[in-house]
Design a protein around this motif. Sequence first.
Motif, PDB file in Angstrom:
ATOM      1  N   GLU A 130       3.669   1.483  -1.286  1.00 42.59           N
ATOM      2  CA  GLU A 130       4.243   1.610  -2.630  1.00 42.59           C
ATOM      3  C   GLU A 130       3.211   2.089  -3.641  1.00 42.59           C
ATOM      4  N   GLY A 131       1.987   2.358  -3.167  1.00 40.77           N
ATOM      5  CA  GLY A 131       0.966   2.916  -4.050  1.00 40.77           C
ATOM      6  C   GLY A 131       0.162   1.876  -4.796  1.00 40.77           C
ATOM      7  N   LYS A 132       0.119   0.671  -4.244  1.00 38.00           N
ATOM      8  CA  LYS A 132      -0.621  -0.403  -4.921  1.00 38.00           C
ATOM      9  C   LYS A 132      -1.792  -0.875  -4.063  1.00 38.00           C
ATOM     10  N   SER A 152       0.823  -1.198   0.000  1.00 33.66           N
ATOM     11  CA  SER A 152       0.000   0.000   0.000  1.00 33.66           C
ATOM     12  C   SER A 152       0.864   1.257   0.000  1.00 33.66           C
TER      13      SER A 152
END
Lengths: 435, 176
Positions: free
Chosen positions: A185-187, A183
Amino acid sequence: MAQYEKILLRNMEQPGYRGSLHEYERTGGYQALRKVLRDLSPAQVIEAVKNSGLRGRGGAGFPTGIKWGFVPKDHPGPKYLCCNADESEPGTFKDRQLMERDPHQLLEGILIACYAIGAPVAYIYIRGEFRLGAKILERAIEEARGAGYIGPRILGTDVGIEVYVHQGAGAYICGEETALLESLEGKRGLPRFKPPFPATHGLYQKPTVVNNVETLCNVPHIVNRGAEWFASIGSPPKSTGTRIFCLSGHVKRPGNYEVPMGVTFRELIFELGGGMRSEKPLKGFIPGGASAPFLTPDHLDVKMDFESVAQAGSMLGSGGVTVMEEGTSMVWAALRLMEFFYHESCGKCTPCREGSSWILQILQRIWAGGGRPGDLELLEDLCKNIEGRTVCAFGDAEVSPVLSTLRYWRDEYEALIHQAEATRTTKGEIPVLTM
Amino acid sequence: MLREKHHQYIAAILKRYPVKRSAMLPLLNLAQREEGYVSEAAMKEIAAILDLTPSQVYETATFYTMLNLKPIGTFHIQVCKSLMCALVGADELIHWLEDHLGIKVGETTSDNLFTLSVVECLGSCATGPMMQVNDDYYERLDRQKVTQILDDLRRNGTSPLKSGPFMCPEPVPPSS
């Protein structure tokens, strides 16, 4: 109950204490950071935390010093510390209080942990709903930066540490450490396979430590007063220090209570919590957040430490103790928790994704008066095909309310099914496909 | 639009991470703050800022329940329905709100002021029943208190009954 000293809640329990930098410093705040930078090597800090016996306060209870020790010392690239402030386990509300009432205690713990593992950056991953907590932490970080505790040259040394607040956006699973990293890491917050563990392959595949808020809040106190002092509190050698237990449900005085590990559930519920809210007696309780199997009044004298609660067939988990009075339907309670787990399953592993849906549908059917013979065996079969068959611990967690209520209150399920059988009109019922 | 209005904030956010994509949630949260929901236009813009495709942003956004992908009312009322709040009256609160606002869970009032949702645990289990309205928590609710809160919101856009820094139980003054 014997007299004991509070460690983490001591400051905030002083009337008028608001947790500003000035107030925190006046109570001895940031002395541990000064001591560490002046007198101790990173290895010595790790050694002290190991010797203290501190174990993670998020749920799994892994020894903190050992986790720090797994981080490779000679790694050339950056390393990271992530503070897990994604407090979302139903029944748990201690980190919220620690962050909103004494943010600098947490920041000092984070800075010492960063120094110990050699991380120049820390991210505080806080659940998106805690807007107030995030604002308070942002303000505290600015105060600490202004005073030279955070920045490129902390207190004039060549140690540089930055701390950032990172807000989530509503996903329970992001409290699982590898989902948290995804999360961050932007995922989508899908847990990773372990191994490799975050200590070697964490955020951006770099060495990373993920620690819970309460865990980190203990660190300055261990540095200030010594590992031996900490190790003497609670139930040594395996459960040292205090825990903040979050008491909720049908008690007179719900709230956060910090006690040495090893007090009994009876002491927490009936002394600190003031007992049941009405004349109705205790029927059952959850000892460590929604993921922990239910226990019964027979377990009231179990000691609240990691080993004793495990021996009793449950877990100390996140420290969330939820009390239910006589008259509460345990089928309904299991259903409510299953709704939670169904909603929060991330969908990565088939047993958990599909299984949570089937368990929920069966529980809903039983509760709505449509239970059938064989439903309970089917529930148990489903649960056993989820447990241990998923990437993360969520699968084990989601079956625990169902299996534990079936163990202790099976008659309630059976009564609902018998009642449904007695009133069912067999004509016109749609046949169920069975394999 | 985000870039024009929040140029400095976005630049500061991007500096926090060695990998741009990490700014995804901060930017999605910013977009929602701006418009009340995350619009398709915002997702496209975020994709451009982060050097991603719009579908990578959409893929991520759909995972997180706080992100609204459709417009909602001015005040988003989210009532916790998890077990701990249900033990102390969350269901009664939800039904009362439905009656009082004249809408069902998931709907928005015709004046576009209130959207009612039920959510899972908000970390407020000792002070239930509770609800979150936009950024603020409101705890230990009863009908009278909720009526007051809704009136305040209608009139002033905020209510003094919202929770401050959380502590439960409150510290006892030494004199008592």
